[in-house]
Write an enzyme that holds these catalytic residues in place. Structure first.
Site, PDB file in Angstrom:
ATOM      1  CB  CYS A  17      -0.798  -0.051   1.373  1.00  0.00           C
ATOM      2  SG  CYS A  17      -1.785   1.389   1.488  1.00  0.00           S
ATOM      3  CB  CYS A  23       0.397   1.850   4.295  1.00  0.00           C
ATOM      4  SG  CYS A  23      -1.369   1.497   4.097  1.00  0.00           S
TER       5      CYS A  23
END
Length: 113
Positions: free
Chosen positions: A39, A42
């Site tokens: 991600c 993230c």
């Protein structure tokens, strides 16, 4: 002994989902970062998450949603990153999507006893 002495200054990587409730109960304020290695947002937030661990009286727990799908489901995590703030063992706040360091710190510090 005050609880702040035992608050880790680095994020705790959740290895065993069975430890989650203990970690949340163990600390007055806990920021839980539901993330995945793949991600992008993230990864961009990683320094901010680490700063919260280092600079606040909150514990930070990192939960890999690929490893802990049941736990993510239990907390209704549909998009990542999802960040939950627990205060006194109770879910106090939910943030979905990338957050700034100041937004994370504000969310945590308003729940620090």
């Amino acid at each position: 002994m005050s609880s702040t002495e035992s608050v880790p200054t680095e994020p705790i990587q959740l290895d065993d989902a069975a430890d989650f409730d203990d970690l949340v109960a163990e600390h007055d304020t806990v920021l839980v970062d539901f993330y995945a290695d793949w991600c992008g947002p993230c990864q961009m937030m990683e320094p901010a998450v680490e700063a919260v661990a280092a600079d606040t009286d909150a514990a930070v727990v990192k939960v890999d949603v690929d490893q802990h799908q049941a736990l993510a489901g239990e907390y209704g995590v549909q998009g990542i990153p999802t960040l939950l703030v627990f205060a006194g063992g109770e879910l106090a706040e939910r943030m979905v999507g990338a957050q700034t360091e100041s937004a994370l710190q504000d969310a945590v510090t308003k729940h620090v006893a």
